[in-house]
Design an enzyme around this catalytic site. Structure first.
Site, short mmCIF file in Angstrom:
data_model
loop_
_atom_site.label_atom_id
_atom_site.label_comp_id
_atom_site.label_asym_id
_atom_site.label_seq_id
_atom_site.Cartn_x
_atom_site.Cartn_y
_atom_site.Cartn_z
N ASP A 134 -9.10 -44.83 -14.53
CA ASP A 134 -9.86 -44.49 -13.32
C ASP A 134 -9.81 -42.98 -13.10
O ASP A 134 -8.74 -42.39 -12.97
CB ASP A 134 -9.26 -45.21 -12.11
CG ASP A 134 -10.01 -44.92 -10.83
OD1 ASP A 134 -10.95 -45.68 -10.52
OD2 ASP A 134 -9.67 -43.94 -10.14
N TYR A 177 -11.54 -34.97 -9.31
CA TYR A 177 -10.16 -34.84 -9.78
C TYR A 177 -9.99 -33.66 -10.74
O TYR A 177 -8.85 -33.26 -11.02
CB TYR A 177 -9.69 -36.11 -10.48
CG TYR A 177 -9.70 -37.37 -9.66
CD1 TYR A 177 -9.82 -37.35 -8.26
CD2 TYR A 177 -9.57 -38.62 -10.27
CE1 TYR A 177 -9.84 -38.52 -7.53
CE2 TYR A 177 -9.58 -39.79 -9.54
CZ TYR A 177 -9.73 -39.75 -8.17
OH TYR A 177 -9.74 -40.91 -7.45
N LYS A 215 -16.52 -41.37 -10.52
CA LYS A 215 -17.04 -41.40 -9.16
C LYS A 215 -17.94 -40.20 -8.86
O LYS A 215 -17.68 -39.09 -9.34
CB LYS A 215 -15.87 -41.42 -8.15
CG LYS A 215 -14.85 -42.52 -8.42
CD LYS A 215 -13.68 -42.46 -7.46
CE LYS A 215 -12.56 -43.37 -7.92
NZ LYS A 215 -11.83 -42.84 -9.09
N HIS A 262 -18.00 -41.97 -4.10
CA HIS A 262 -16.62 -41.71 -3.74
C HIS A 262 -16.35 -41.86 -2.23
O HIS A 262 -15.25 -42.23 -1.82
CB HIS A 262 -16.26 -40.29 -4.19
CG HIS A 262 -14.82 -40.11 -4.54
ND1 HIS A 262 -14.40 -39.32 -5.59
CD2 HIS A 262 -13.69 -40.61 -4.01
CE1 HIS A 262 -13.08 -39.35 -5.68
NE2 HIS A 262 -12.63 -40.12 -4.71
#
Length: 321
Positions: free
Chosen positions: A52, A57, A85, A118
């Site tokens: 994931d 990120y 996402k 997200h």
């Protein structure tokens, strides 16, 4: 390693256990993605088949490097389940396809198994992930972009074969129901924060009734920041007692509780021993009484709040979970 899975509305099998790679894996603000690269390789070698990640990120290139080293040698692409996402600054329909393509390029993949919106609130367009004004408030997209407009653009990604399934993240019940009602393609997944101190029982019931799989991020609370909002369920005496009965760690009990509810989990770690420990949850079962005891620990203790936009009408945490 056995890999129990949830069945998505598409028929795809989504492993109940995945490796989370976001902030919190190596610290809230990562200075290096090397630990993520190593963690993904360790996870695959350990038996994980679900990773994931997300554009925000800032680790997709590291994840992609690890995947390219393992796919074709240790695993086949068809046996991996990769989630990414769409970030808040990419909600404008014109930005959805480029964002997805950028993630695919960074990950070195031809398609994603799952692509999530997200968060339901659109922030101003651009490459600054956390655009803020002088008061520290999120700079919102002007004019606002309703999340259904973003969703329609995500549906086109499925049509183009770039993603196998689409879903949402951090959506409350009414927001999820809006997508279920108005979407041409129904959401397969809603990824939300959930742990024994944030049980989300109403959301889980609604999701089950509508063929939506729930994924729990932060399934152990916030172990790296003990005491923050009191979100350390793995230290709860009742969890510790149950763990001792099963000769398991309290963390393993927290994770087992989720998968026994049919919830997918994506715990974060870059420590090989912890990555292995988190996977060793399919060789024991909690009793009905133990499940009820853990569910009874709920405190509605939320860690992730996106507080910089909590005055937006679509900020989700005013609604039911």
């Amino acid at each position: 390693m056995a890999r129990p899975a949830a069945t998505l509305r598409t028929g795809a099998q989504m492993p109940l256990l995945g490796l989370g790679t976001g902030p919190g894996s190596v610290g809230s603000w990562q200075t290096s993605t090397e630990p993520i690269y190593e963690a993904v390789k360790v996870a695959i070698d350990t038996g994980y088949r679900h990773i994931d990640t997300a554009e925000s990120y800032a680790d997709e290139k590291a994840v992609g490097k690890a995947l390219q080293e393992k796919i074709g040698s240790a695993v086949e692409r068809k046996d991996m389940f990769i989630t990414s996402k769409l970030w808040n600054t990419r909600h404008h329909p014109d930005d959805v396809l480029p964002a997805c393509q950028r993630s695919l390029t960074d990950l070195g993949l031809d398609y994603l198994d799952l692509y999530l919106m997200h968060f339901p609130v659109a922030w101003t367009r651009g490459d600054v992930y956390y655009p803020k004004d002088d008061n520290g408030r999120a700079i919102l997209c002007t004019p606002d972009v309703p999340f259904m407009d973003t969703w329609k653009a995500m549906e086109n990604l499925v049509d183009a074969g770039l993603v196998k399934a689409i879903g949402v993240s951090n959506f409350n019940i009414s927001q999820m129901e809006e997508v279920l009602t108005n979407g041409r393609i129904k959401p397969a997944v809603n990824q939300v924060e959930s742990h024994p101190y944030l049980v989300c029982s109403k959301l889980l019931k609604c999701a089950a009734e509508n063929d939506v799989v729930i994924t729990a991020y932060s399934p152990l609370g916030r172990p790296g920041e003990a005491g923050l909002h009191g979100v350390t369920p793995f230290k709860d005496p009742k969890v510790i007692s149950i763990a001792e009965k099963h000769n398991k760690t309290p963390a393993q009990v927290c994770l087992r509780w989720q998968v026994q509810r049919g919830v997918v989990i994506v715990p974060k770690s870059v420590t090989p021993a912890r990555i292995l420990e988190n996977s060793q949850i399919f060789d024991f079962e909690l009793s009905a009484e133990e499940m009820e005891t853990i569910s009874g620990l709920n405190k509605d203790a939320r860690i992730v709040k996106f507080g910089m936009c909590d005055d937006h009408p679509q900020w989700p945490f005013n609604g039911a979970f």
